[in-house]
Design a protein around this motif. Structure first.
Motif, PDB file in Angstrom:
ATOM      1  N   LEU A  23       3.547  -4.338   9.399  1.00 31.43           N
ATOM      2  CA  LEU A  23       2.777  -5.561   9.610  1.00 31.43           C
ATOM      3  C   LEU A  23       3.157  -6.636   8.599  1.00 31.43           C
ATOM      4  N   LEU A  24       3.427  -6.207   7.373  1.00 32.17           N
ATOM      5  CA  LEU A  24       3.843  -7.158   6.339  1.00 32.17           C
ATOM      6  C   LEU A  24       5.151  -7.841   6.734  1.00 32.17           C
ATOM      7  N   ALA A  25       6.051  -7.082   7.335  1.00 35.82           N
ATOM      8  CA  ALA A  25       7.373  -7.601   7.691  1.00 35.82           C
ATOM      9  C   ALA A  25       7.342  -8.526   8.903  1.00 35.82           C
ATOM     10  N   THR A  26       6.222  -8.540   9.637  1.00 38.14           N
ATOM     11  CA  THR A  26       6.177  -9.343  10.856  1.00 38.14           C
ATOM     12  C   THR A  26       5.117 -10.441  10.819  1.00 38.14           C
ATOM     13  N   SER A  27       4.402 -10.579   9.710  1.00 40.18           N
ATOM     14  CA  SER A  27       3.341 -11.584   9.621  1.00 40.18           C
ATOM     15  C   SER A  27       3.867 -12.859   8.979  1.00 40.18           C
ATOM     16  N   PRO A  28       3.697 -14.001   9.637  1.00 39.36           N
ATOM     17  CA  PRO A  28       4.199 -15.273   9.095  1.00 39.36           C
ATOM     18  C   PRO A  28       3.446 -15.756   7.864  1.00 39.36           C
ATOM     19  N   VAL A  29       2.249 -15.205   7.615  1.00 45.67           N
ATOM     20  CA  VAL A  29       1.451 -15.602   6.459  1.00 45.67           C
ATOM     21  C   VAL A  29       1.042 -14.356   5.701  1.00 45.67           C
ATOM     22  N   CYS A  30       1.120 -14.416   4.380  1.00 50.97           N
ATOM     23  CA  CYS A  30       0.692 -13.295   3.541  1.00 50.97           C
ATOM     24  C   CYS A  30      -0.165 -13.819   2.400  1.00 50.97           C
ATOM     25  N   LEU A  31      -1.391 -13.331   2.321  1.00 49.79           N
ATOM     26  CA  LEU A  31      -2.267 -13.594   1.183  1.00 49.79           C
ATOM     27  C   LEU A  31      -2.322 -12.322   0.356  1.00 49.79           C
ATOM     28  N   TYR A  32      -2.094 -12.437  -0.931  1.00 49.73           N
ATOM     29  CA  TYR A  32      -2.008 -11.248  -1.776  1.00 49.73           C
ATOM     30  C   TYR A  32      -2.701 -11.491  -3.111  1.00 49.73           C
ATOM     31  N   LEU A  66      -7.228 -18.205   5.795  1.00 53.29           N
ATOM     32  CA  LEU A  66      -7.213 -17.260   6.907  1.00 53.29           C
ATOM     33  C   LEU A  66      -7.527 -17.959   8.227  1.00 53.29           C
ATOM     34  N   VAL A  67      -8.518 -18.831   8.219  1.00 49.07           N
ATOM     35  CA  VAL A  67      -8.899 -19.547   9.434  1.00 49.07           C
ATOM     36  C   VAL A  67      -7.787 -20.504   9.869  1.00 49.07           C
ATOM     37  N   ALA A  68      -7.177 -21.191   8.910  1.00 49.81           N
ATOM     38  CA  ALA A  68      -6.093 -22.124   9.236  1.00 49.81           C
ATOM     39  C   ALA A  68      -4.914 -21.395   9.863  1.00 49.81           C
ATOM     40  N   ALA A  69      -4.590 -20.214   9.346  1.00 48.61           N
ATOM     41  CA  ALA A  69      -3.489 -19.435   9.914  1.00 48.61           C
ATOM     42  C   ALA A  69      -3.810 -19.007  11.337  1.00 48.61           C
ATOM     43  N   ASP A  70      -5.046 -18.604  11.552  1.00 51.84           N
ATOM     44  CA  ASP A  70      -5.459 -18.202  12.901  1.00 51.84           C
ATOM     45  C   ASP A  70      -5.363 -19.378  13.870  1.00 51.84           C
ATOM     46  N   ARG A  71      -5.835 -20.535  13.423  1.00 44.31           N
ATOM     47  CA  ARG A  71      -5.797 -21.707  14.294  1.00 44.31           C
ATOM     48  C   ARG A  71      -4.355 -22.113  14.631  1.00 44.31           C
ATOM     49  N   ALA A  72      -3.423 -21.799  13.727  1.00 41.00           N
ATOM     50  CA  ALA A  72      -2.007 -22.112  13.972  1.00 41.00           C
ATOM     51  C   ALA A  72      -1.313 -21.021  14.782  1.00 41.00           C
ATOM     52  N   GLY A  73      -2.046 -19.950  15.097  1.00 36.66           N
ATOM     53  CA  GLY A  73      -1.479 -18.870  15.896  1.00 36.66           C
ATOM     54  C   GLY A  73      -0.647 -17.886  15.112  1.00 36.66           C
ATOM     55  N   HIS A  74      -0.933 -17.753  13.821  1.00 31.19           N
ATOM     56  CA  HIS A  74      -0.146 -16.872  12.958  1.00 31.19           C
ATOM     57  C   HIS A  74      -0.932 -15.621  12.560  1.00 31.19           C
ATOM     58  N   ASP A  75      -0.301 -14.468  12.681  1.00 33.21           N
ATOM     59  CA  ASP A  75      -0.861 -13.256  12.099  1.00 33.21           C
ATOM     60  C   ASP A  75      -0.831 -13.373  10.580  1.00 33.21           C
ATOM     61  N   VAL A  76      -1.798 -12.722   9.920  1.00 37.09           N
ATOM     62  CA  VAL A  76      -1.884 -12.772   8.457  1.00 37.09           C
ATOM     63  C   VAL A  76      -1.891 -11.357   7.892  1.00 37.09           C
ATOM     64  N   ALA A  77      -1.031 -11.121   6.933  1.00 40.00           N
ATOM     65  CA  ALA A  77      -1.089  -9.889   6.148  1.00 40.00           C
ATOM     66  C   ALA A  77      -1.900 -10.196   4.891  1.00 40.00           C
ATOM     67  N   ARG A  78      -3.093  -9.645   4.820  1.00 37.93           N
ATOM     68  CA  ARG A  78      -3.970  -9.867   3.658  1.00 37.93           C
ATOM     69  C   ARG A  78      -3.892  -8.627   2.785  1.00 37.93           C
ATOM     70  N   LEU A  79      -3.071  -8.693   1.743  1.00 35.46           N
ATOM     71  CA  LEU A  79      -2.802  -7.525   0.898  1.00 35.46           C
ATOM     72  C   LEU A  79      -3.875  -7.347  -0.176  1.00 35.46           C
ATOM     73  N   HIS A  80      -4.453  -6.147  -0.207  1.00 33.52           N
ATOM     74  CA  HIS A  80      -5.392  -5.769  -1.256  1.00 33.52           C
ATOM     75  C   HIS A  80      -4.858  -4.530  -1.959  1.00 33.52           C
ATOM     76  N   SER A  81      -5.093  -4.426  -3.251  1.00 31.92           N
ATOM     77  CA  SER A  81      -4.639  -3.233  -3.974  1.00 31.92           C
ATOM     78  C   SER A  81      -5.437  -2.020  -3.532  1.00 31.92           C
ATOM     79  N   GLY A  82      -4.833  -0.844  -3.655  1.00 28.71           N
ATOM     80  CA  GLY A  82      -5.509   0.395  -3.302  1.00 28.71           C
ATOM     81  C   GLY A  82      -5.811   0.476  -1.828  1.00 28.71           C
ATOM     82  N   ASP A  83      -7.046   0.858  -1.504  1.00 35.14           N
ATOM     83  CA  ASP A  83      -7.499   0.959  -0.127  1.00 35.14           C
ATOM     84  C   ASP A  83      -8.622  -0.042   0.091  1.00 35.14           C
ATOM     85  N   PRO A  84      -8.603  -0.797   1.190  1.00 36.30           N
ATOM     86  CA  PRO A  84      -9.611  -1.851   1.364  1.00 36.30           C
ATOM     87  C   PRO A  84     -11.031  -1.351   1.603  1.00 36.30           C
ATOM     88  N   SER A  85     -11.218  -0.034   1.754  1.00 37.33           N
ATOM     89  CA  SER A  85     -12.556   0.471   2.040  1.00 37.33           C
ATOM     90  C   SER A  85     -13.437   0.603   0.808  1.00 37.33           C
TER      91      SER A  85
END
Length: 249
Positions: A23-32, A66-85
């Motif tokens: 998913l990271l390799a195919t997402s046009p936007v990445c927040l980390y 995140l909302v701006a990326a969605d409105r532009a039609g872009h998938d977002v990879a939102r990277l968090h350390s460890g496990d997001p749960s």
């Protein structure tokens, strides 16, 4: 499009899951989270990807991205350390996305406590010694703990405790757990688990705070306390017992 909350793992870049890397390799936007996520992971992003370090952003600013990326039609990879749960501050982001009508998914990652156990070469659940693991933290400058989840209360169970975001307050942790676990209870601290600068401290409740202070550890570490850490004499697991009844499906 979709926002993917991806667990980047505990530190080593190669501990991200195959799904997360894809998913990271195919997402046009990445927040980390720049202070925690390994920079090497960003090399897997598309060459023209928009990369946003969230270390200095507040929740409103992150949501806007995140909302701006969605409105532009872009998938977002939102990277968090460890496990997001656990201890990831993902819940409030998902609540904002629900309100904005933005779809999202969660992609599990290797949690810090699992990487710490690997560094210690320990199974945290040992037959007849300990079968319960409690993941918790302490309230200092962070959000207050809910009623009944303080260390004194949790310590009465005798379960193995894994404390995140607590290494700065090792003296306090020891003071609150000593009455329940005793000074000879095995304890460990693992800082920067799985990274090249990983640091492992082993001891007991009697000396672990002194070790932390001497090593100068102040962040990115977990404290683990419990009898399972030092277990040597215990029954073999029923899972592989020759006496276990076999069921053929």
């Amino acid at each position: 499009m979709t926002v993917y909350f991806i667990g980047a793992g505990p530190g080593a870049a190669d501990l991200i899951t195959v799904r997360g890397a894809r998913l990271l390799a195919t997402s046009p936007v990445c927040l980390y989270a720049g202070s925690l996520v390994p920079r090497e992971l960003l090399d897997d992003c598309p060459p023209d990807a928009r990369l946003v370090d969230t270390a200095q952003l507040n929740l409103d600013q992150i949501t806007d991205e995140l909302v701006a990326a969605d409105r532009a039609g872009h998938d977002v990879a939102r990277l968090h350390s460890g496990d997001p749960s656990v201890f990831s501050a993902v819940a409030e982001q998902m609540r904002r996305l629900d309100a904005a009508g933005v779809p999202y998914e969660m992609v599990p990652g290797v949690p810090a406590f699992a990487a710490a156990a690997a560094a210690l070469k320990r199974e945290l659940t040992v037959p007849t010694v300990g079968q319960t693991v409690v993941l918790t933290r302490v309230a200092q400058r962070a959000t207050p703990m809910p009623a009944g989840e303080d260390l004194a209360t949790l310590g009465r169970s005798g379960a193995l405790l894994v404390l995140h975001l607590a290494v700065r307050y090792a003296d306090r942790v020891v003071a609150e757990l000593l009455p329940h676990y005793g000074p000879d209870c095995p304890a460990a601290v693992v800082a920067f688990a799985s990274r090249a600068d990983e640091l492992v401290l082993r001891g007991t409740l009697d000396d672990i705070a002194d070790q932390v202070r001497a090593a100068g550890i102040t962040r990115t570490a977990v404290i683990i306390v419990g009898r399972s850490l030092g277990a040597e004499q215990f029954r073999d697991s029923h899972l592989y017992s020759s006496d276990r009844e076999r069921h053929v499906c």
